[in-house]
Design a protein around this motif. Sequence first.
Motif: not given
Length: 114
Positions: A85-86, A32-35, A12-15, A27-28
């Motif tokens: 990542g942060f 998306g990169l964070s997810l 779910v996170f990857a998709a 921003y999206q």
Amino acid sequence: MMEMILSIGIGVFAASGVWLILRPRTYQVIIGLSLISYAVNLFIFSMGRVRIDAPPILQPDVPGDPAALADPIPQALVLTAIVIGFAMTALFLVVLLAARGRTGTDHVDGREPE
């Protein structure tokens, strides 16, 4: 059962991350990169064998059995990836704000659709 829940969560996170990366707003794309990074972190964490109630270190006066211990390497890798990542997310947000101030839009290509 725990492995199935973890696999579904990673999927779910990857998709969701891939879907957000394909969106036109910056921003999206950042979210998306964070997810996707969360999905990769969960995957790395799951490679260390999902164990419940396993001690992370050896106890004194108890013989060490590697099969009974949690693997600390994936945990250390995930912790490092979270910190990196942060920092990257903070850098991306600064670039996003600079690009928005310079172009007046937050579209990836720099132009509003006509």
